[in-house]
Design an enzyme around this catalytic site. Structure first.
Site, PDB file in Angstrom:
ATOM      1  N   ASP A  16       0.877  -1.154   0.000  1.00 30.19           N
ATOM      2  CA  ASP A  16       0.000   0.000   0.000  1.00 30.19           C
ATOM      3  C   ASP A  16       0.930   1.223   0.000  1.00 30.19           C
ATOM      4  O   ASP A  16       2.100   1.106   0.375  1.00 30.19           O
ATOM      5  CB  ASP A  16      -0.878  -0.035   1.255  1.00 30.19           C
ATOM      6  N   ASP A  18       0.171   4.944   1.086  1.00 35.43           N
ATOM      7  CA  ASP A  18       0.084   5.923   2.168  1.00 35.43           C
ATOM      8  C   ASP A  18       0.007   5.225   3.525  1.00 35.43           C
ATOM      9  O   ASP A  18      -0.825   4.355   3.735  1.00 35.43           O
ATOM     10  CB  ASP A  18      -1.119   6.832   1.959  1.00 35.43           C
TER      11      ASP A  18
END
Length: 184
Positions: A16, A18
């Site tokens: 992922d 952020d």
């Protein structure tokens, strides 16, 4: 035609973006906001040295909400890549979901199959970089990241801060130990 039996499978590490690779500054699109979490750049180099492809799978609802455009997001990813390359790393692919059902940009205000926790982004990665599912994994900061990985059939792990390098080292030790246990 490529089939599962004749595809060149390899391990893929999916991150992922952020709060996993980057410190989250909420709806980021300005390259000046790039701040890597501790150990992120090092872990990318480590995994590349171990033969992994490195991909990013990221929900970017800011596009659907009209906060920034896909072009701005691509420039942001290009800036991330430049920083990595200068540090000796590289990300093989950035995969994003620009959708959100409550978005204000009509073309992106939809329910889709690519928004995590759905497995669509991981499926896209697999079409581009055929995965050895037993050796591939996704790591993210939210349960929806893990759910997306598991829906596709690969391991998913949570990252809750600290050194990303330490967390991935733990994951590699777990998967190596598990593979040793599976050997007859």
């Amino acid at each position: 035609m490529t089939t599962e039996s004749n595809r060149q499978l390899g391990p893929v590490a999916i991150f992922d973006r952020d709060d996993t690779l980057l410190v989250d500054r909420h709806y980021m699109f300005d390259p000046q906001d790039i701040e890597w979490v501790p150990g992120a750049m090092e872990v990318i180099s480590l995994l590349r040295d171990k033969g992994f492809r490195i991909c990013v799978a990221t929900n970017q609802s800011g596009i659907a909400r009209g906060f920034f455009t896909e072009a701005q997001m691509h420039r942001f990813h290009d800036a991330m890549q430049r920083q990595l390359v200068s540090a000796g790393g590289v990300i093989d692919g950035f995969f994003h979901c620009p959708h959100h059902p409550e978005g204000t940009v009509a073309e992106y205000a939809v329910v889709c199959r690519c928004r995590k926790p759905a497995p669509g982004l991981v499926e896209q990665i697999d079409r581009t970089f055929p995965m050895d599912r037993a050796r591939s994994f996704l790591i993210g900061d939210k349960p929806r990241d893990v759910q997306s990985a598991e829906a596709f059939g690969i391991a998913g792990y949570l990252y809750k801060g600290g050194s990303l390098l330490d967390r991935v080292t733990e994951i590699l030790e777990l998967t190596t130990a598990h593979q040793r246990c599976d050997i007859p």
